[in-house]
Write an enzyme that holds these catalytic residues in place. Structure first.
Site, PDB file in Angstrom:
ATOM      1  N   THR A 159      -8.826  70.735 -31.585  1.00  0.00           N
ATOM      2  CA  THR A 159      -9.178  70.315 -30.395  1.00  0.00           C
ATOM      3  C   THR A 159      -8.498  69.259 -29.698  1.00  0.00           C
ATOM      4  OG1 THR A 159     -11.378  70.814 -31.093  1.00  0.00           O
ATOM      5  CG2 THR A 159     -11.107  69.216 -29.346  1.00  0.00           C
ATOM      6  N   ARG A 187     -21.279  80.323 -31.039  1.00  0.00           N
ATOM      7  CA  ARG A 187     -21.547  79.019 -31.416  1.00  0.00           C
ATOM      8  C   ARG A 187     -20.915  77.753 -30.732  1.00  0.00           C
ATOM      9  NH1 ARG A 187     -17.601  74.848 -32.771  1.00  0.00           N
ATOM     10  NH2 ARG A 187     -18.582  73.538 -34.336  1.00  0.00           N
ATOM     11  N   VAL A 188     -21.727  76.912 -30.265  1.00  0.00           N
ATOM     12  CA  VAL A 188     -21.095  75.786 -29.362  1.00  0.00           C
ATOM     13  C   VAL A 188     -21.044  74.572 -30.426  1.00  0.00           C
ATOM     14  CG1 VAL A 188     -21.525  74.654 -27.462  1.00  0.00           C
ATOM     15  CG2 VAL A 188     -21.857  77.105 -27.311  1.00  0.00           C
ATOM     16  N   GLY A 189     -19.903  73.837 -30.441  1.00  0.00           N
ATOM     17  CA  GLY A 189     -19.910  72.495 -31.033  1.00  0.00           C
ATOM     18  C   GLY A 189     -20.088  71.418 -30.110  1.00  0.00           C
ATOM     19  N   ASP A 190     -19.623  70.141 -30.478  1.00  0.00           N
ATOM     20  CA  ASP A 190     -20.015  68.907 -29.803  1.00  0.00           C
ATOM     21  C   ASP A 190     -19.111  68.993 -28.504  1.00  0.00           C
ATOM     22  OD1 ASP A 190     -17.578  68.898 -31.626  1.00  0.00           O
ATOM     23  OD2 ASP A 190     -17.394  67.065 -30.674  1.00  0.00           O
ATOM     24  N   GLY A 211     -13.472  66.816 -34.508  1.00  0.00           N
ATOM     25  CA  GLY A 211     -13.871  66.998 -35.725  1.00  0.00           C
ATOM     26  C   GLY A 211     -15.065  68.173 -35.916  1.00  0.00           C
ATOM     27  N   TYR A 212     -15.899  67.856 -37.052  1.00  0.00           N
ATOM     28  CA  TYR A 212     -16.701  68.852 -37.328  1.00  0.00           C
ATOM     29  C   TYR A 212     -18.130  68.794 -36.404  1.00  0.00           C
ATOM     30  CZ  TYR A 212     -20.032  71.278 -40.121  1.00  0.00           C
ATOM     31  OH  TYR A 212     -21.073  72.267 -40.786  1.00  0.00           O
TER      32      TYR A 212
END
Ligand code: ASP
Length: 289
Positions: A159, A187-190, A211-212
């Protein structure tokens, strides 16, 4: 009056060929240089972070725009967030397909949509309604990207993000990603979530996270850095402290870059590596990974 910009190319283990690591670092340096040129010319922090992230989105080694990881169906769904520290205005998109520069679309959401956050088919429709340039999925996929690089944790992306401080003392932050490799469709991350993937507030700091995402969003990590700066910590200590919270509360891995309201930069990560570069005034660009 001073200026500052810091960029990152994603926290992960970066166990890839040396040439690809170097390419990532070169893109970070080019992004910091571009942002600095805009800032020294009197341009806004918002223009600087958008231009810097555009360069990182074009780098095929990084997981944003071109080079995004494919999801479990071989498609590319990208997320991005941009935020203006002057008035906390923001624009975000999630699960957007077929655009080369998601951060620029996020900025158009902020300025032209009357909303803060558009996702999926709605984001697609908005892009088309404003004539935003579209591309083919093949233009985003780069052979070799998306191969699992982690054995112990789900594959993190590379990212990208940028935070800038302009001559007027204004802050802005931006984050753009193709998300994690092999993620489920939808799926949507941070990254596009305000306070998690980025935050910018002239009263405290601008921050971009990587990151995760499943862990980062649970500690609202970027806003947490701003809050730490608000209690008197330096940008650097605030990033370190937020990474400690991430680790202790979730066991997650990630990285952060920040600039505080006086133009001081900071960064921290608990992964093996995170390419980053920063430029302050006319000083030489500092870069490392
Ligand atoms: N935070 C991103 C996500 O979870 C991935 C990354 O930063 O590497 O989508």
């Amino acid at each position: 009056m001073s200026i500052a910009i810091i960029v990152h190319g994603g926290a992960g283990d970066w166990t890839i060929a040396a040439e690809r690591r170097e390419e990532a670092l070169r893109a970070c340096v080019a992004a910091a240089e571009k942002g600095r040129a805009i800032l020294l010319d009197g341009g806004s922090a918002l223009d600087a972070v958008e231009a810097a992230v555009n360069i990182l989105e074009d780098c095929p080694v990084l997981d944003a725009g071109r080079g995004s990881y494919p999801n479990a169906e071989g498609n590319v769904e990208m997320d991005a967030l941009i935020m203006d520290g002057r008035d906390l205005s923001m624009g975000a998109i999630a699960a957007i397909q077929r655009v080369r520069h998601p951060i620029s679309l996020a900025r158009r959401v902020m300025v032209d949509s009357g909303h803060n956050f558009l996702v999926g088919v709605g984001a697609d429709a908005f892009a088309d309604s404003i004539g935003f340039p579209r591309c083919a999925v093949a233009d985003l996929l780069v052979p070799g990207e998306g191969e699992p690089v982690h054995e112990l944790t789900p594959a993190l992306g590379d990212t990208v993000g940028a935070v800038a401080y302009d001559m007027r003392g204004d802050l802005a932050a931006a984050t753009s990603t193709g998300g994690t490799a092999n993620k489920l469709p939808g799926r949507v991350g941070d990254s596009p979530q305000v306070g998690s993937g980025a935050y910018a507030d002239n009263w405290t700091a601008g921050v971009s996270a990587t990151g995760y995402g499943e862990a980062l969003m649970r500690v609202v990590i970027s806003k947490r850095v701003c809050d730490f700066v608000g209690t008197g910590l330096s940008a650097w200590s605030a990033c370190e402290s937020a990474i400690r919270v991430l680790e202790e509360r979730t066991g997650g891995q990630g990285g952060l870059i920040a600039v505080d309201a006086r133009g001081h930069v900071g960064w921290a990560y608990n992964t093996q590596a995170m390419p980053y570069a920063f430029a302050v005034d006319n000083d030489p660009v500092i870069s490392a990974m």
